[in-house]
Design an enzyme around this catalytic site. Sequence first.
Site, PDB file in Angstrom:
ATOM      1  N   GLU A 135       0.827  -1.209   0.000  1.00  0.00           N
ATOM      2  CA  GLU A 135       0.000   0.000   0.000  1.00  0.00           C
ATOM      3  C   GLU A 135       0.859   1.256   0.000  1.00  0.00           C
ATOM      4  O   GLU A 135       1.840   1.322   0.735  1.00  0.00           O
ATOM      5  CB  GLU A 135      -0.920   0.023   1.235  1.00  0.00           C
ATOM      6  CG  GLU A 135      -1.960   1.116   1.146  1.00  0.00           C
ATOM      7  CD  GLU A 135      -2.855   1.189   2.387  1.00  0.00           C
ATOM      8  OE1 GLU A 135      -4.014   1.568   2.232  1.00  0.00           O
ATOM      9  OE2 GLU A 135      -2.381   0.882   3.483  1.00  0.00           O
ATOM     10  N   GLY A 267       3.044   1.938  10.861  1.00  0.00           N
ATOM     11  CA  GLY A 267       2.888   1.252  12.144  1.00  0.00           C
ATOM     12  C   GLY A 267       2.500  -0.189  11.903  1.00  0.00           C
ATOM     13  O   GLY A 267       3.011  -1.106  12.544  1.00  0.00           O
ATOM     14  N   ALA A 268       1.599  -0.395  10.942  1.00  0.00           N
ATOM     15  CA  ALA A 268       1.138  -1.744  10.600  1.00  0.00           C
ATOM     16  C   ALA A 268       0.427  -1.679   9.257  1.00  0.00           C
ATOM     17  O   ALA A 268       0.129  -0.602   8.753  1.00  0.00           O
ATOM     18  CB  ALA A 268       0.184  -2.273  11.672  1.00  0.00           C
ATOM     19  N   GLU A 270      -2.735  -3.785   6.966  1.00  0.00           N
ATOM     20  CA  GLU A 270      -3.865  -4.681   7.152  1.00  0.00           C
ATOM     21  C   GLU A 270      -3.979  -5.789   6.120  1.00  0.00           C
ATOM     22  O   GLU A 270      -5.084  -6.297   5.893  1.00  0.00           O
ATOM     23  CB  GLU A 270      -5.154  -3.862   7.152  1.00  0.00           C
ATOM     24  CG  GLU A 270      -5.516  -3.211   5.814  1.00  0.00           C
ATOM     25  CD  GLU A 270      -5.052  -1.773   5.664  1.00  0.00           C
ATOM     26  OE1 GLU A 270      -5.605  -1.060   4.814  1.00  0.00           O
ATOM     27  OE2 GLU A 270      -4.113  -1.369   6.383  1.00  0.00           O
ATOM     28  N   ASN A 271      -2.899  -6.199   5.457  1.00  0.00           N
ATOM     29  CA  ASN A 271      -2.992  -7.250   4.435  1.00  0.00           C
ATOM     30  C   ASN A 271      -3.977  -8.331   4.892  1.00  0.00           C
ATOM     31  O   ASN A 271      -3.890  -8.825   6.009  1.00  0.00           O
ATOM     32  CB  ASN A 271      -1.625  -7.914   4.214  1.00  0.00           C
ATOM     33  CG  ASN A 271      -0.512  -6.903   4.115  1.00  0.00           C
ATOM     34  OD1 ASN A 271      -0.513  -6.055   3.250  1.00  0.00           O
ATOM     35  ND2 ASN A 271       0.445  -6.995   5.035  1.00  0.00           N
ATOM     36  N   HIS A 303      -7.264  -1.663  15.100  1.00  0.00           N
ATOM     37  CA  HIS A 303      -7.366  -0.874  13.857  1.00  0.00           C
ATOM     38  C   HIS A 303      -7.193  -1.789  12.647  1.00  0.00           C
ATOM     39  O   HIS A 303      -7.991  -1.770  11.700  1.00  0.00           O
ATOM     40  CB  HIS A 303      -6.286   0.211  13.887  1.00  0.00           C
ATOM     41  CG  HIS A 303      -6.220   1.086  12.669  1.00  0.00           C
ATOM     42  ND1 HIS A 303      -6.665   2.387  12.660  1.00  0.00           N
ATOM     43  CD2 HIS A 303      -5.749   0.847  11.412  1.00  0.00           C
ATOM     44  CE1 HIS A 303      -6.480   2.911  11.466  1.00  0.00           C
ATOM     45  NE2 HIS A 303      -5.915   2.005  10.686  1.00  0.00           N
ATOM     46  N   GLU A 304      -6.131  -2.607  12.662  1.00  0.00           N
ATOM     47  CA  GLU A 304      -5.858  -3.478  11.509  1.00  0.00           C
ATOM     48  C   GLU A 304      -6.948  -4.538  11.337  1.00  0.00           C
ATOM     49  O   GLU A 304      -7.284  -4.909  10.211  1.00  0.00           O
ATOM     50  CB  GLU A 304      -4.489  -4.156  11.659  1.00  0.00           C
ATOM     51  CG  GLU A 304      -3.312  -3.195  11.821  1.00  0.00           C
ATOM     52  CD  GLU A 304      -3.286  -2.073  10.797  1.00  0.00           C
ATOM     53  OE1 GLU A 304      -3.650  -2.298   9.633  1.00  0.00           O
ATOM     54  OE2 GLU A 304      -2.907  -0.944  11.173  1.00  0.00           O
ATOM     55  N   HIS A 307      -9.995  -3.237   9.624  1.00  0.00           N
ATOM     56  CA  HIS A 307      -9.756  -3.173   8.176  1.00  0.00           C
ATOM     57  C   HIS A 307     -10.109  -4.485   7.465  1.00  0.00           C
ATOM     58  O   HIS A 307     -10.347  -4.481   6.258  1.00  0.00           O
ATOM     59  CB  HIS A 307      -8.280  -2.912   7.893  1.00  0.00           C
ATOM     60  CG  HIS A 307      -7.896  -1.469   7.853  1.00  0.00           C
ATOM     61  ND1 HIS A 307      -8.581  -0.534   7.120  1.00  0.00           N
ATOM     62  CD2 HIS A 307      -6.866  -0.802   8.445  1.00  0.00           C
ATOM     63  CE1 HIS A 307      -7.990   0.648   7.255  1.00  0.00           C
ATOM     64  NE2 HIS A 307      -6.957   0.519   8.056  1.00  0.00           N
ATOM     65  N   GLU A 326      -9.270   4.425   6.563  1.00  0.00           N
ATOM     66  CA  GLU A 326      -8.463   4.760   7.724  1.00  0.00           C
ATOM     67  C   GLU A 326      -9.267   5.423   8.845  1.00  0.00           C
ATOM     68  O   GLU A 326      -9.062   5.136  10.016  1.00  0.00           O
ATOM     69  CB  GLU A 326      -7.281   5.649   7.319  1.00  0.00           C
ATOM     70  CG  GLU A 326      -6.347   4.995   6.306  1.00  0.00           C
ATOM     71  CD  GLU A 326      -5.786   3.655   6.785  1.00  0.00           C
ATOM     72  OE1 GLU A 326      -5.878   3.337   7.991  1.00  0.00           O
ATOM     73  OE2 GLU A 326      -5.264   2.909   5.941  1.00  0.00           O
TER      74      GLU A 326
END
Length: 859
Positions: A135, A267-268, A270-271, A303-304, A307, A326
Amino acid sequence: MSSQPDRIILPQNVSPLHYKLQLEPYFDTFKFDGTVSIDLKVNDKESDFVELNTFELDIHEAKINDVKSLETVTDEENQTSRFKFPAGTLKDSDNVTIDIKFTGILNDTMAGFYRAKYIDNATGETKYMATTQMEPTDARRAFPCFDEPNLKASFEITLVSDPKLTHLSNMDVKKEEIFDGKKFTYFNPTPKMSTYLVAFIVAELEYVECKDFRIPVRVYATPGSEHLGQYAANLTAKTLSFFEKAFGIEYPLPKMDSVAVHEFSAGAMENWGLVTYRVVDLLLDEKNASLERIKRVAEVVQHELAHQWFGNLVTMDWWEGLWLNEGFATWMSWYACNQFQPEWKVWEQYVADDLQSALGLDSLRSSHPIEVPVKRADEINQIFDHISYAKGSSLLRMISQWLGEDVFVKGVSQYLNKFKFGNAKTEDLWDALSEASGKDVRNVMDIWTKKVGFPIVSVTEDGHKITFKQNRYLNTADVKPEEDKTLYPVFLSLKTNSGVDHSLTLDERELTVTVEDVDFIKTNANQAGIYVTSYSDDRWTTLSKQSDLLTVEDRTGLVADCKTLSLSGYTSTKNFLQLISQWKNEDSFVVWEQMINSLGSLKAAWAFEPKETLEALDEFTRQLVSEKTHSLGWEFSENESYASQRLKVEMFSSSAAAKDPVVVKAALKMFEKYTSGDSNAIPPLIKSSVFGTVARDGNAKNYEKLFAIYKNPSSSDEKLSALRCLGRFEDPALMKRTLGYLFDGTVLNQDIYIPMGGMRGHKEGIKTLWAWTKENWDALHKKFPPSLTMLGSILTVATSGFTSRQAIDEIEDFFKDKSTKGFDQSLAQTLDTITSKANWVDRDREVVVKFLKEHNYYK
């Protein structure tokens, strides 16, 4: 043709249906070999080419049904390759398959398919993991593809490597075989998804798991640290179950893996089914972590996982809808945190955290709307900012308060069910929320998402008549008539002694209402609206004495608003200083955090003022915080509440930063004991404050000790605290040494801005950092290509500490003959920030000096 002709996108003569991708990374040459077969739907049978996104790939061969391409034309600027075939190749079939062989670079820029360096804890050896970050537009660095979010397809991935390495991808393993001394791992096909969510990893990894969910939930890390993944594994299982119920949709993949990646630009990420994280945002030693770190890991994980539905299952149609991904994931992580950890009181913290981040950036002329048109790939990275995340989530919070949380989540569930495995636009969400609530959500929210900025609501009083007037807010306070045409639908939520009136909406320029009891009035109850409120001096004085009538969110919001208005000149800084000086007995850590952060903004703007003024500001801070700090102390017990611990941490940290002699002495003593072998000498919750105190004390021997801690830390939390504090030493020789570590491999690429951030905290550091940045600009530009977000972050840290127009001239002069592509927005925002600080100091320099002198803060 595209429905938006100004967008630079791929031709639409073919579109992808299914990818078969095989990749083999080489850790000796840092390259990888790949083959991809893409099943294509033919939309224009008369065309004789296929155009794909590619970047830094060496294409060896391309064929359609054994017919080789006649030529390959690569456009580096637009990151495409066009494969031309003999006329009629696409004529006889609705679907064809293109097969491509290629070689790519296993780069060190944290983009595409890249190498992440780490030190093996057991052997001290330097090793690498091959991992991905696609991304927004870096799948094209890993394989030729249709790298646009609305061109969804399914993916079948095969990874090849030395048999001892672990292979991971979005899906579970179909089969594994050893052939010719190499391991081949074949993964099951994915559902339809966007290229930016494709992920694969080849590395030495171990895992822990949680079996509380119906599918495997695992957290992977390099050997020796996997046990620190148990907190995240347990939270992942619990959160997946919670979101399934909230959305009414099962998580659709057969497993959920999370991986700690040693070098990671965000930070991370979300794959789908394979979420990648910065080590410090996933692995956690709960006993030795700060409360902020525990909350951060919880927030990032949730958060991830949000997603996985919002973004992965339903994806924005194009990048201007990034905020949908987001903003929603941010709101949902707070919502989940509030359900799991009610004692954290996250909605109170939200006002001091995300809302202030959003208002801070959106108060600049160089801000952008939540929904911002994106035409080119290199524009996308610049919108991964506080507008997309924090303002987006603040807007959703405002809507959820308006509609009610239950109705809001119900509308979101309907939206996800309608568009699952597909793409959607912002308007589709508004329509689903309108349907669930019966309110005209689209009409209200279009203004908030499509227009830049937010309003200042000025409150004027005439007896019982109160008039509210809205104008565009800029922290430079120089709004032009053409910038002040938007009239926002503002939910006034007027709080009086009678309760809260939620019926008042200011959607015109002005509104006058009659209020029976005007002893107590406050707009924006609980600070749910995205605006700042300006009162008269008398009303500020009255409110400062009415803290018992205000919620935590109200008090936090008042402090933040008063500082914001002082910065821009809508109120005097005297009102801000008087307000917080009245609240020495405050008991909420959230309000204290806002008071200290706001005071920190004032001190940062005054960084270049005379030494005696800065010392007087420290004395003001000491008199504000010391009494409470000393009475609370800095010993912690497991039986204490989260709120009590957070308050102690906030007070200790503030007193240490203001050089309270009792606290400084205690911190230095703790550090001495700790570095002499007493591993329990510093409570983990205040370790970063102790390190900061040591750095401010400036002792060169202590620099060596902090550096030793950085090189051999007890936790990743401690490592980053030590690294940040290496930048806080003011000795020129030590600053030079710290800056030397940024390029010699001592500091990971992902962490370069951390010691820079420490250096920005003092006048000499600000000047030294900018001089170093200018000297090393070409090297920085090469190391962090403009297409990635890091360069903009580095530029911001290196320049935004300045507070004068002279500095603006110097920065503009330096960049006048350089390309600012990829970070022009960061540069503009930095210059706006410096301008507002320069205005503030020039306007209220004497006001602050007078206040400090009248109250005997000068020594």
